[in-house]
Design an enzyme around this catalytic site. Sequence first.
Site, PDB file in Angstrom:
ATOM      1  CB  CYS A 106      44.096  43.531  47.414  1.00  0.00           C
ATOM      2  SG  CYS A 106      43.225  42.689  48.754  1.00  0.00           S
ATOM      3  CG  HIS A 132      42.657  38.694  44.558  1.00  0.00           C
ATOM      4  ND1 HIS A 132      43.732  39.510  44.261  1.00  0.00           N
ATOM      5  CD2 HIS A 132      41.978  39.324  45.566  1.00  0.00           C
ATOM      6  CE1 HIS A 132      43.696  40.569  45.060  1.00  0.00           C
ATOM      7  NE2 HIS A 132      42.659  40.480  45.870  1.00  0.00           N
TER       8      HIS A 132
END
Lengths: 131, 388
Positions: free
Chosen positions: B84, B334
Amino acid sequence: MSDGTESVRDRGYDDVIDAIAEGEGYYLECPEGHGSLPPRRLCPECGDDTLRKTPLPDVGSIDTYTRTEVPAPAFADDAPYVLAIADFGSVRLTGQVQGVDPESISVGYRVTVEVAESKTTGERLLAFRKR
Amino acid sequence: MTGPRVAGVGVTAFGRAPERTGRDLFGDAAQEAIRDAGVEHDDVEGVYYGNFMGELAEQQGHQGPMMAEAAGVQAPATRYETACASSGAAVRQAVRDVRNGEADVLLVGGAERMTNLGTAGATEALAIAADDLWEVRHGMTFPGAYALMAQAYFETFGGSREDLAHIAVKNHANAIENEHAQYQREITIDDVLDAPMVSSPLGLYDSCPISDGASAAVLVSEAYAREHDLDAPVAITGTGQGGDRIALHDREHLATSPAADAAAAEAYEDAGIDGDRIDLAEVHDCFTIAEVLAIESLGLYEPGEGIGAARRGETTAEGAVPVNLSGGLKAKGHPVGATGVGQIADVVKLLRGDHVNSDAVPDATVGVTHNAGGTVASAIVHVLEVAR
Ligand SMILES: [Zn+2]
């Protein structure tokens, strides 16, 4: 887990899972006393390449835990399950706490480790049981 | 203060767009960033691109050249992958290459396509950021890993699900006016506490959504900005990266994020600032507990003190140091590979004064971004400052 890997034996990892299933679990220890989980060529702490198998203590204690309601597809039929990290001295293990009321689990709970199977895939996994 | 100027930024809306490909999304973000920067496509000397699960979501590896093409740029291109934190890593490399004179104009960014995988597929794809042998095979999911950290935090320092709920409520409130956000709606403490449990103590509203989206920024050297008379008031003055063991159980502490501590320390030293100079932060709140760990790693709070920050109103839009004025990952969304540069884009706009929430921080001159990979086995922190 992923396609195509089922037939390949993860040397080191599968060996230790076999050993835990036999009640003879171990971890790897370098001359400095750093513990780590197989497979390893080198100690991840200090880089030493003389690693020896050291018996895993019979009893660990739970450091943290969670009841997972939303699983990955590989655990669809297993959920809900309690996942925990348990401290066995020089190493910690992640596994599922089985055979106990989830409400009774707390930090410090003493467990043994064994090998169980996923209800979804039949793959082997680590299970913690009340000491 | 030294560091490249952020000449332009661009982001797509984050949210559900299963019909759009990664190259389509990134093309949009890159076009907006290049236009915002006012640089010629021909001047771009490299494309630094972050992406995590492209092989799983689009059967597409080697995305760097593809994305340069999508951006209309003829230049060498490299994909960066740190889960991420993928586009955070791309920014860090770009900052270093501009600083050391390797390049004057670089396009950085990231994209991720996730919703086409479905919830189960995306859950499985996200889990590959954990250790397959010793975590995933035993039932670890991404929310499950953060739940283990949340439980460890409560045990070590105290705190409650209600403290975490205040973080979700705050970040949703910040996203209401943000047209790029996935959720532009208010939620209440009860909404969070009553939501279905995902992995105790984290419920559905403690978790960021699964998102599609892309982000881009154009970094230029100070010399280039001067020569071309660019309006580029914000500089990236500090960069730092920290690393840790991939499996959560191999960490010394389960209730802190040492990799982010190290990234913040390095970035602050690089910029020559202290934590108390910070006016605002965009942090990696993939789960509510992650925001707590982040603000403690950034030195805004001592370990154990961050849990109550949102409840006390200190990190809200009206607080002393607003955190996640964009809505954060929680409400903004996200799309994993796009998140790091998405944070940079928000901080640039907040400091330039053209963010929808700039009014909350009218005098801000220093902002930080905190981008984490996995259970913070990777962490990247950047300091952005208004150049005087
Ligand atoms: Zn060692």
